[in-house]
Design a protein around this motif. Structure first.
Motif, PDB file in Angstrom:
ATOM      1  N   GLU A 196       0.850  -1.186   0.000  1.00 14.01           N
ATOM      2  CA  GLU A 196       0.000   0.000   0.000  1.00 14.01           C
ATOM      3  C   GLU A 196       0.882   1.231   0.000  1.00 14.01           C
ATOM      4  OE1 GLU A 196      -3.768   1.895   2.526  1.00 14.01           O
ATOM      5  OE2 GLU A 196      -2.809   0.013   3.160  1.00 14.01           O
ATOM      6  N   GLY A 197       0.517   2.229  -0.795  1.00 12.10           N
ATOM      7  CA  GLY A 197       1.289   3.468  -0.840  1.00 12.10           C
ATOM      8  C   GLY A 197       1.341   4.021  -2.248  1.00 12.10           C
ATOM      9  N   GLN A 198       2.253   4.964  -2.460  1.00 14.30           N
ATOM     10  CA  GLN A 198       2.406   5.607  -3.760  1.00 14.30           C
ATOM     11  C   GLN A 198       3.799   5.333  -4.299  1.00 14.30           C
ATOM     12  OE1 GLN A 198       2.840   9.979  -4.192  1.00 14.30           O
ATOM     13  NE2 GLN A 198       1.019   9.878  -5.496  1.00 14.30           N
ATOM     14  N   ILE A 199       3.889   5.095  -5.601  1.00 18.18           N
ATOM     15  CA  ILE A 199       5.183   4.857  -6.234  1.00 18.18           C
ATOM     16  C   ILE A 199       5.291   5.775  -7.444  1.00 18.18           C
ATOM     17  CG2 ILE A 199       4.403   3.015  -7.765  1.00 18.18           C
ATOM     18  CD1 ILE A 199       7.652   2.811  -5.863  1.00 18.18           C
ATOM     19  N   ARG A 200       6.456   6.416  -7.580  1.00 18.55           N
ATOM     20  CA  ARG A 200       6.688   7.325  -8.712  1.00 18.55           C
ATOM     21  C   ARG A 200       7.578   6.614  -9.723  1.00 18.55           C
ATOM     22  NH1 ARG A 200       9.530  11.665  -5.071  1.00 18.55           N
ATOM     23  NH2 ARG A 200      10.470   9.673  -4.515  1.00 18.55           N
ATOM     24  N   ILE A 201       7.027   6.387 -10.904  1.00 22.05           N
ATOM     25  CA  ILE A 201       7.745   5.646 -11.936  1.00 22.05           C
ATOM     26  C   ILE A 201       7.909   6.520 -13.173  1.00 22.05           C
ATOM     27  CG2 ILE A 201       5.567   4.580 -12.672  1.00 22.05           C
ATOM     28  CD1 ILE A 201       7.182   2.184 -13.647  1.00 22.05           C
TER      29      ILE A 201
END
Length: 318
Positions: free
Chosen positions: A92-97
């Motif tokens: 769970e969370g945010q990922i910057r790709i």
């Protein structure tokens, strides 16, 4: 009422299809080969169709086996999505790709599809920039992970895919025959542009940069309009293009190496998970519209060779 399909049998069936071997599939699913064979017999009885056919010393998927394959993958995906939706310990969370737009156009749908279905609580934030910009964003902590072109040792990445870099033009135009070769390429720092111009200069072939853009779509549009030729990786081939080779006076270029760069992040477990998904997705993606690209030989291409090695040729087992 008909009894439901057994997901364990479906998992085993997919393992056989993916590994090309009853023996290796048995290792994948942690069962004996005889147990795998028994599972497949029961699956055939449940389906009411033969899924495998002998071809000399090997077994192949039958037409019905190929039909089941698509349904089996959907069943397993839905099973994983369902479990993930009720798993309180799931990621769970945010990922910057980040990735260049030409890679995003070809690879992002598969990457996002695979990852989001099994990790519904992770929010993906996608940035499309050239490799040089992505490298800088990684170093400044603005990205968690990036898919980049590995150009030199200074830009270190984990290479997950290699493709030929190809000279391409339009099937409807003859820009490649002009006395001064018109090019549509990336900006001056683009490694593909540098590779192309260095080869042309070494050949003594006159050329001019007619279009310059970081956007792959702009470059592709210029090629398809017959205004210029360009150099693109195999994955960027489009219907209406022709691959230019030695017969037209174009020599082989170095392969494109596509790699993963990881940033410093507080959520390494998410980065590691999406890195695995990227590697798996890129391994499964084949050449787009190969039969519509003039001069492209799918039998000798790098992607076709990789795909051919994974064809569903099954070792003898039962």
């Amino acid at each position: 009422m008909a009894s439901p399909l057994d997901l364990d049998q479906i998992h085993t069936f997919l393992a056989i299809a993916d590994t090309g071997s009853f023996t290796r599939a048995a290792e994948e699913v942690h069962r004996t080969q005889s147990a795998v064979s028994m599972q497949m017999r029961r699956l055939e009885e449940r389906i009411g169709k033969s899924l495998f056919a002998k071809d000399g010393r090997v077994n192949r998927l039958t037409e019905d086996g190929e039909r089941l394959l698509a349904y089996a993958r959907r069943l397993v995906k839905l099973s994983r999505e369902t479990l993930a939706a009720f798993d309180d310990s799931s990621l769970e969370g945010q990922i910057r790709i980040g990735m260049p737009d030409d890679y995003a156009d070809r690879f992002l749908p598969e990457i996002m599809g695979r990852f989001v279905r099994t990790n519904p609580r992770v929010e993906l934030s996608v940035i499309c920039e050239p490799t040089a910009n992505l490298t800088d964003l990684i170093r400044r902590g603005k990205l968690d992970i990036a898919l980049v072109t590995q150009c030199d040792e200074a830009r270190s990445s984990e290479v997950v895919r290699r493709e030929p870099l190809l000279w391409v033009g339009s099937t409807s135009h003859m820009a490649h025959e002009e006395a001064v070769l018109p090019l549509a390429v990336g900006r001056a720092s683009c490694a593909w542009r540098r590779a192309a111009t260095e080869v042309l200069t070494a050949q003594g072939r006159e050329h001019k940069i007619l279009f310059t853009s970081w956007s792959a779509q702009v470059v592709i549009a210029a090629v398809l309009a017959g205004l210029a030729i360009s150099v693109l990786p195999e994955c960027a081939l489009r219907p209406g293009m022709r691959v230019l080779g030695e017969a037209e006076g174009f020599v082989t270029l170095p392969d494109v190496q596509i790699g993963i760069m990881r940033g410093h992040t507080m959520r390494p477990e998410i980065v590691n998970a999406i890195a695995r998904h990227i590697a798996d997705s890129l391994d499964n993606i084949s050449v787009p519209a190969a039969d519509a690209v003039l001069g492209f030989d799918p039998e000798t291409s790098a992607l076709a060779r990789a795909k051919w090695s994974r064809q569903k040729v099954l070792e003898p087992s039962w």
